[in-house]
Design a protein around this motif. Structure first.
Motif, short mmCIF file in Angstrom:
data_model
loop_
_atom_site.label_atom_id
_atom_site.label_comp_id
_atom_site.label_asym_id
_atom_site.label_seq_id
_atom_site.Cartn_x
_atom_site.Cartn_y
_atom_site.Cartn_z
N LYS A 220 0.74 -1.18 -0.03
CA LYS A 220 -0.03 0.04 0.08
C LYS A 220 0.87 1.26 0.04
CE LYS A 220 -4.05 2.09 0.20
NZ LYS A 220 -4.89 1.99 -0.90
N VAL A 225 -1.15 -0.30 -3.88
CA VAL A 225 -1.96 -1.58 -4.37
C VAL A 225 -2.39 -2.31 -3.36
CG1 VAL A 225 -1.41 -1.51 -6.82
CG2 VAL A 225 -0.07 -2.98 -5.08
N ARG A 526 -7.67 -2.16 -18.49
CA ARG A 526 -7.71 -1.08 -17.29
C ARG A 526 -6.42 -0.09 -17.44
NH1 ARG A 526 -12.01 -1.42 -14.03
NH2 ARG A 526 -12.90 -3.37 -13.72
N ALA A 530 -6.63 3.82 -18.27
CA ALA A 530 -5.89 4.56 -17.31
C ALA A 530 -4.90 5.66 -18.24
CB ALA A 530 -4.92 4.05 -16.38
N LYS A 540 -7.64 11.29 -10.77
CA LYS A 540 -8.15 10.27 -10.11
C LYS A 540 -8.69 9.07 -10.66
CE LYS A 540 -9.56 13.70 -6.36
NZ LYS A 540 -10.83 14.24 -5.49
N GLU A 541 -9.38 9.27 -11.76
CA GLU A 541 -9.67 8.05 -12.51
C GLU A 541 -8.98 7.22 -12.80
OE1 GLU A 541 -10.82 10.96 -12.83
OE2 GLU A 541 -13.37 11.13 -12.77
N ILE A 543 -5.57 7.30 -12.14
CA ILE A 543 -4.73 6.31 -10.95
C ILE A 543 -5.54 5.39 -10.21
CG2 ILE A 543 -3.87 6.60 -8.61
CD1 ILE A 543 -3.46 9.74 -9.09
N ARG A 544 -6.91 5.16 -10.22
CA ARG A 544 -7.76 4.27 -10.01
C ARG A 544 -7.46 3.04 -10.87
NH1 ARG A 544 -12.49 6.05 -10.00
NH2 ARG A 544 -12.97 5.47 -11.83
N GLU A 545 -7.72 3.25 -12.14
CA GLU A 545 -7.66 2.21 -13.42
C GLU A 545 -6.39 1.76 -13.38
OE1 GLU A 545 -10.19 0.92 -14.67
OE2 GLU A 545 -11.80 2.11 -14.24
N GLN A 547 -4.11 1.61 -11.23
CA GLN A 547 -3.77 0.57 -9.99
C GLN A 547 -4.37 -0.73 -10.12
OE1 GLN A 547 -4.76 3.38 -6.89
NE2 GLN A 547 -2.65 4.08 -6.64
N GLU A 548 -5.67 -0.71 -10.79
CA GLU A 548 -6.49 -1.91 -10.67
C GLU A 548 -5.73 -2.61 -11.87
OE1 GLU A 548 -9.90 -4.60 -10.41
OE2 GLU A 548 -8.47 -3.30 -8.85
N ARG A 551 -2.84 -4.46 -10.22
CA ARG A 551 -3.27 -5.64 -9.47
C ARG A 551 -3.54 -6.76 -10.33
NH1 ARG A 551 -7.17 -7.87 -7.49
NH2 ARG A 551 -9.08 -6.76 -8.64
#
Length: 661
Positions: A220, A225, A526, A530, A540-541, A543-545, A547-548, A551
């Protein structure tokens, strides 16, 4: 000076620093450039390096590099002469070391990694006494980049070898090795997982739980992640009180993987092929085929290859394999041989040993008089197909596009393998192979989408020139592939990338969203969306995608591209420090990824790291001398949608020293 002195062997220690030991003690060299030349040549015994390459490597920013090289070589000859040795060799316009007079700890280390016993392997990893050329910094971009790349590669080989050893010794010794792994690379999730498995096997569940919590906290903090599905499954097994198996040979591939991050390397068992026609002559063919396939797979660093058991030893799909723990394989490759007069048919299948499901199967036909050529062709096809199928399996993707005739399938698979290498040398070959496949089967959707992505990524790497008609062709090919198989998420992502290269960001986002709707677990979709969100300024969107995608991808061969999406998002959001941190990882993972290196330069300039920014630009120009501010976009980097983001990116590149034109 005697002849025996002149030909005396020198021992080069490249791990943990740089030392030369001769018969009469340590050999000391003058200055820094001389040791750098010797370290580079000693790393490849017997290699003759062009003078021009050595000059560019050590004096890339000097107009007098050739003269500086001559002076440095003169000093080296003097130093070696004073030590009573003469190992420098000059032939025409090349320089090298006498291979018969040189031995290195790196050579001992790499040669010993093929060891079969724990004792031999322990001796091999013992040669790794510290990072490659530790503390050796020349302030010359190309040389320092080479050192960093070798340092990461050798560290990764040491890590995976130590893990292999930990799986072969008793739990207590394994724990000591796991702690050494974490000390060498504190951000390596696989080492935490190994330690957890060993602690549970040793009956220390409380320590295992604390180790899991430390792993989750590290991931994290360092990468933003969560733990991987493998680590999560291990935690759930502990929480439910279930048994955790003694760790087996979960080695790790490092191709295209950022330092500190790794993915489990699949183990494949090549079982004996069955001769169903009872012709004794074909038994030899079957055994030779198994050996050829095993050898070919072993040459691919992504796999642990086991051989010598038949499929029957695995029992029913749900049964526990009746073989020792360290030899259990995740996948089993088996097959059969059939004959009809002079015609031979070989059926090959890859099975998931845990579930019993077939992952891949293919048949091969030929005439028996071409047996050796037939064996080679099958071995090559198996390696290509298995590599690609396991990559798709890792992504939880099923290729929905028809493969086409055998020759088309082979050419496309070869093209994809070259594509996944992602170098300026491999990408044009991928284009040529895909073109050949399309020439045989003009309507084949898989060949069309492969050619499309090979072209667009070739442009992104500088392997192909940016031409509007070329990008348009890639777009047309991808659109045709999607029309042929609308529910193919792979084709949708390839079409999205072609749209991105054409500057049509909104249409690219639509295709990526469609791919995610088709398969929410597809990491490429993803990561690609991103990047598109980053270009549109939706930080923000993005970074979220990203990181997904990281993962889901479990650090696969194109993980660096998803991390690059993070860099673009952080830079657009003004988080230059974080952008620089991730950009460094991207460049370490894929040094010849031009986009990544350009963002490294921009982020370094934006954070005031002027020397690093200049070095980053030198790194770019050493690969693409014609690169300048005017052809960066759309030639190599897609344009940010918002002018303020794009202008800032170009301004930072200028500040870093990228020429205007």
């Amino acid at each position: 000076m005697t002849t025996s002195d002149i030909t005396a062997r020198l021992r080069f220690s490249l791990f943990g620093g740089f030392r030369i030991e001769g018969r009469h003690g340590q050999v000391r060299l003058t200055g820094k450039r001389g040791p750098a030349i010797i370290a580079y040549l000693a790393r490849y015994p017997g290699m003759m390096a062009p003078r021009e390459k050595l000059a560019d490597l050590l004096w890339s920013d000097s107009q007098h590099s050739r003269n500086s090289l001559r002076q440095t070589l003169s000093l080296l000859r003097r130093d070696f002469s004073q030590a009573g040795v003469a190992i420098l060799q000059a032939r025409n316009d090349t320089i090298g070391l006498d291979a018969n007079a040189v031995e290195t700890d790196v050579e001992d280390f790499e040669a010993g990694l093929a060891a079969r016993s724990p004792q031999e392997l322990e001796m091999a990893v013992g040669a790794y006494s510290g990072p490659f050329l530790d503390g050796f910094f020349l302030d010359s971009g190309p040389f320092d980049d080479w050192v960093a790349s070798e340092r990461d590669r050798l560290l990764n080989r040491a890590l995976e070898s130590l893990e292999k050893l930990a799986c072969l010794v008793d739990p207590q010794s394994g724990l000591a090795l796991a702690d050494r792994l974490l000390a060498m690379e504190p951000t390596r999730e696989a080492s935490y997982r190994l330690k957890i498995e060993l602690l549970v096997a040793y009956g220390q569940r409380d320590r295992a739980m604390r180790t899991y919590e430390a792993c989750a906290s590290m991931l994290k903090k360092e990468f933003g992640v969560g733990v991987s599905p493998e680590t999560q499954a291990l935690w759930q097994s502990m929480m439910s009180g279930g048994n955790v198996a003694r760790p087996t040979l979960h080695l790790h591939s490092t191709t295209g993987v950022p330092a500190g991050q790794h993915r489990a390397r699949p183990s494949i068992k090549v079982a004996n092929f069955v001769n169903v026609t009872d012709d004794l002559a074909d038994d030899y063919f079957a055994r030779g085929l198994v050996q050829d396939i095993s050898t070919a797979l072993s040459e691919v660093s992504d796999y642990v290859v086991l051989s010598g058991f038949s499929p029957a030893e695995y029992g029913d799909p749900g049964d526990e394999p009746n073989i020792p723990g360290p030899l259990r394989a995740r996948y089993v490759l088996s097959g059969s041989i059939q004959r009809s007069h002079n015609d031979l048919r070989v059926n090959v299948q890859l099975m998931d040993a845990a579930s019993g499901h077939n992952v891949w199967a293919q048949k091969f036909d030929s005439r028996s008089e071409n047996a050796l050529e037939f064996q080679d062709r099958i071995a090559q096809s198996v390696v290509l197909a298995v590599t690609l199928e396991l990559q798709l399996s890792n992504w939880k993707v099923r290729d929905k596009s028809p493969p086409g005739p055998p020759e088309v399938r082979r050419l496309v698979n070869e093209a994809l393998m070259k594509y996944f290498e992602m170098t300026r040398e491999s990408l044009p070959i991928a284009v040529e192979l895909a073109e050949n496949a399309l020439a045989i089967a003009p309507d084949n959707a898989r060949a069309k989408r492969t050619l499309s992505i090979a072209i667009t990524v070739g442009v992104a790497f500088g392997a192909l020139p940016w031409k509007a008609e070329q990008i348009e062709r890639a777009l047309e090919l991808a659109q045709a592939a999607v029309r042929a198989v609308p529910d193919d998420e792979i084709a949708r992502c390839i079409l999205a990338f072609a749209f991105e290269c054409s500057g049509r960001i909104e249409e690219a986002i639509v295709e990526c969203r469609h791919a995610i709707d088709l398969n929410p677990s597809y990491p490429t979709a993803r990561g690609d969306i991103a990047m598109l969100y980053a270009l549109r300024g939706q930080v923000k969107e993005a970074i979220r995608e990203a990181q997904e995608g990281i993962r889901l991808g479990t650090h696969d061969v194109i993980d660096f591209w998803r991390h690059h999406s993070l860099v673009m998002a952080y830079f657009a959001g003004g988080n230059d420090r974080r952008a620089l941190e991730v950009a460094r990882k991207v460049v370490r993972a894929k040094p010849d990824f031009v986009r990544g290196a350009l963002y490294w330069a921009a982020a370094a300039a934006a954070t005031g790291n002027k020397e690093e920014a200049i070095r980053a630009v030198h790194h770019c120009l050493s690969q693409l001398p014609y690169l300048n501010r005017g052809n960066v976009s759309p030639g190599f980097v897609p344009r940010y949608v918002m002018d303020q983001h794009h202008s800032r990116f170009l301004d930072m590149l200028s500040m870093a020293g990228l020429p205007d034109s």
